[in-house]
Design a protein around this motif. Structure first.
Motif, PDB file in Angstrom:
ATOM      1  N   HIS A   1      96.589  -7.847  70.955  1.00  0.00           N
ATOM      2  CA  HIS A   1      96.354  -7.971  69.905  1.00  0.00           C
ATOM      3  C   HIS A   1      94.836  -7.462  70.454  1.00  0.00           C
ATOM      4  CE1 HIS A   1      93.806 -11.066  70.820  1.00  0.00           C
ATOM      5  NE2 HIS A   1      94.711 -12.022  71.369  1.00  0.00           N
TER       6      HIS A   1
ATOM      7  N   LEU B   1      91.998 -10.247  62.588  1.00  0.00           N
ATOM      8  CA  LEU B   1      92.985 -11.133  62.027  1.00  0.00           C
ATOM      9  C   LEU B   1      92.305 -12.328  60.633  1.00  0.00           C
ATOM     10  CD1 LEU B   1      95.892 -12.834  62.300  1.00  0.00           C
ATOM     11  CD2 LEU B   1      94.616 -13.093  64.456  1.00  0.00           C
TER      12      LEU B   1
ATOM     13  N   VAL C   1     102.586 -11.608  73.781  1.00  0.00           N
ATOM     14  CA  VAL C   1     101.636 -11.064  72.243  1.00  0.00           C
ATOM     15  C   VAL C   1     100.524 -10.064  72.638  1.00  0.00           C
ATOM     16  CG1 VAL C   1     100.491 -13.269  71.997  1.00  0.00           C
ATOM     17  CG2 VAL C   1     101.142 -11.788  69.930  1.00  0.00           C
TER      18      VAL C   1
ATOM     19  N   ALA D   1     105.002  -9.972  64.793  1.00  0.00           N
ATOM     20  CA  ALA D   1     104.543  -9.219  65.944  1.00  0.00           C
ATOM     21  C   ALA D   1     105.778  -8.812  67.316  1.00  0.00           C
ATOM     22  CB  ALA D   1     103.521  -9.271  66.440  1.00  0.00           C
ATOM     23  N   GLN D   2     105.861 -10.633  67.299  1.00  0.00           N
ATOM     24  CA  GLN D   2     106.518 -10.720  68.844  1.00  0.00           C
ATOM     25  C   GLN D   2     108.396 -10.449  67.621  1.00  0.00           C
ATOM     26  OE1 GLN D   2     106.641 -14.890  69.594  1.00  0.00           O
ATOM     27  NE2 GLN D   2     105.407 -14.211  71.324  1.00  0.00           N
TER      28      GLN D   2
ATOM     29  N   TYR E   1      98.052 -17.427  62.029  1.00  0.00           N
ATOM     30  CA  TYR E   1      97.872 -17.079  63.235  1.00  0.00           C
ATOM     31  C   TYR E   1      98.964 -17.215  64.174  1.00  0.00           C
ATOM     32  CZ  TYR E   1      96.785 -15.413  68.461  1.00  0.00           C
ATOM     33  OH  TYR E   1      96.759 -15.273  69.375  1.00  0.00           O
TER      34      TYR E   1
ATOM     35  N   LEU F   1      99.709  -5.309  61.969  1.00  0.00           N
ATOM     36  CA  LEU F   1     100.317  -6.570  60.511  1.00  0.00           C
ATOM     37  C   LEU F   1      98.952  -6.811  59.761  1.00  0.00           C
ATOM     38  CD1 LEU F   1     103.180  -9.184  62.073  1.00  0.00           C
ATOM     39  CD2 LEU F   1     102.815  -6.747  60.727  1.00  0.00           C
TER      40      LEU F   1
ATOM     41  N   LEU G   1     101.768 -15.003  62.190  1.00  0.00           N
ATOM     42  CA  LEU G   1     100.796 -13.166  62.543  1.00  0.00           C
ATOM     43  C   LEU G   1     101.682 -12.938  64.288  1.00  0.00           C
ATOM     44  CD1 LEU G   1      97.576 -12.449  60.822  1.00  0.00           C
ATOM     45  CD2 LEU G   1     100.511 -11.626  60.605  1.00  0.00           C
ATOM     46  N   VAL G   2     101.927 -14.000  64.959  1.00  0.00           N
ATOM     47  CA  VAL G   2     102.248 -14.197  66.720  1.00  0.00           C
ATOM     48  C   VAL G   2     104.305 -13.871  66.210  1.00  0.00           C
ATOM     49  CG1 VAL G   2     102.432 -15.021  68.480  1.00  0.00           C
ATOM     50  CG2 VAL G   2     100.484 -14.991  66.858  1.00  0.00           C
ATOM     51  N   ARG G   3     104.579 -14.764  66.196  1.00  0.00           N
ATOM     52  CA  ARG G   3     106.170 -14.758  65.525  1.00  0.00           C
ATOM     53  C   ARG G   3     106.161 -13.358  64.846  1.00  0.00           C
ATOM     54  NH1 ARG G   3     108.095 -20.267  63.528  1.00  0.00           N
ATOM     55  NH2 ARG G   3     109.943 -19.642  63.764  1.00  0.00           N
TER      56      ARG G   3
ATOM     57  N   ASP H   1     102.052  -4.840  67.889  1.00  0.00           N
ATOM     58  CA  ASP H   1     101.386  -5.042  67.908  1.00  0.00           C
ATOM     59  C   ASP H   1     100.660  -5.764  66.844  1.00  0.00           C
ATOM     60  OD1 ASP H   1      98.186  -5.488  68.523  1.00  0.00           O
ATOM     61  OD2 ASP H   1      98.615  -3.917  69.505  1.00  0.00           O
ATOM     62  N   ILE H   2     100.125  -6.906  67.425  1.00  0.00           N
ATOM     63  CA  ILE H   2     100.302  -8.030  66.223  1.00  0.00           C
ATOM     64  C   ILE H   2      99.099  -6.854  65.202  1.00  0.00           C
ATOM     65  CG2 ILE H   2      98.030  -8.896  67.769  1.00  0.00           C
ATOM     66  CD1 ILE H   2      98.940 -11.635  65.837  1.00  0.00           C
TER      67      ILE H   2
END
Length: 209
Positions: free
Chosen positions: A136, A199, A134, A59-60, A52, A69, A55-57, A65-66
């Motif tokens: 989602h 996710l 972020v 997406a940023q 997680y 991915l 994925l946050v990093r 949008d997360i």
């Protein structure tokens, strides 16, 4: 992000498509988000669990949008309704992952959950330290267990919250948790919706990495 024309078997392929679409090399993206080049290469090739926090990093760093991915990953067949299944987690049995927060994931071994509970030790003292907001797909319930924090978003002014307060919000709204208390701040976040389910299905079951 444009959807890839082919089927994907892991979120690393969606990551690669998003990176190439923006004209970024692996090294350029790695430098932008502060991950080692070798780690990013393994993520793209499905040789490392896509947790997680990573994925946050990503997406940023890509400004997407997360859910983008993981949305092109193959659908996981919905299991039949559970009859009596349960997951017990003792106080000393949670696994922590530390990036901008420390995360604990109860019931991580259960697949096909309708919601994903996360216990978070909020550490970042600003949105900048957090690395940005972020988003989602789905909805999120946040309950403050100890300390105080602010819920930052792209639609509302920062919302002060103290122990005992809670808020239910649309997690498609860009958001982030920022600690305001000098004492530790721990919260319970419960996420639900197709975005968070994808996710959970495409990351390592133990959420450890």
């Amino acid at each position: 992000m444009k959807k890839s024309g082919g089927n994907t078997s892991h979120p690393g392929l969606a990551l690669r498509a998003a990176r190439i679409e923006q004209g970024l090399t692996l090294r350029a993206l790695a430098a932008r988000i502060g991950l080692p080049f070798s780690t990013l290469s393994k993520l793209e090739n499905g040789k490392m669990a896509m947790t997680y926090d990573k994925l946050v990093r990503l997406a940023q760093g890509l400004g997407v949008d997360i859910g983008a991915l993981v949305s092109s990953s193959p659908a996981v067949e919905t299991p039949p309704p559970g009859i009596g299944r349960r997951s017990i987690l003792r106080a000393d049995g949670m696994k922590a992952i530390s990036e901008h927060h420390s995360h604990f994931y109860p019931a991580s071994e259960l697949l096909g959950k309708m919601m994903v509970p996360i216990i978070i030790d909020v550490q970042a003292r600003s949105v900048e330290e957090l690395g940005g907001l972020v988003r989602h797909g789905g909805e999120e319930y946040l309950y403050i267990l100890t300390g105080a924090m602010e819920l930052h978003s792209d639609l509302y002014a920062p919302l002060p919250l103290v122990a005992g307060d809670s808020v239910y919000f649309d997690s498609g709204m860009a958001h982030g948790y920022v600690r305001t208390s000098d004492t530790p701040c721990r919260v319970l976040s419960v996420c639900a919706g197709s975005g968070i389910q994808r996710l959970a299905q495409t990351t390592d079951p133990s959420w450890n990495g």
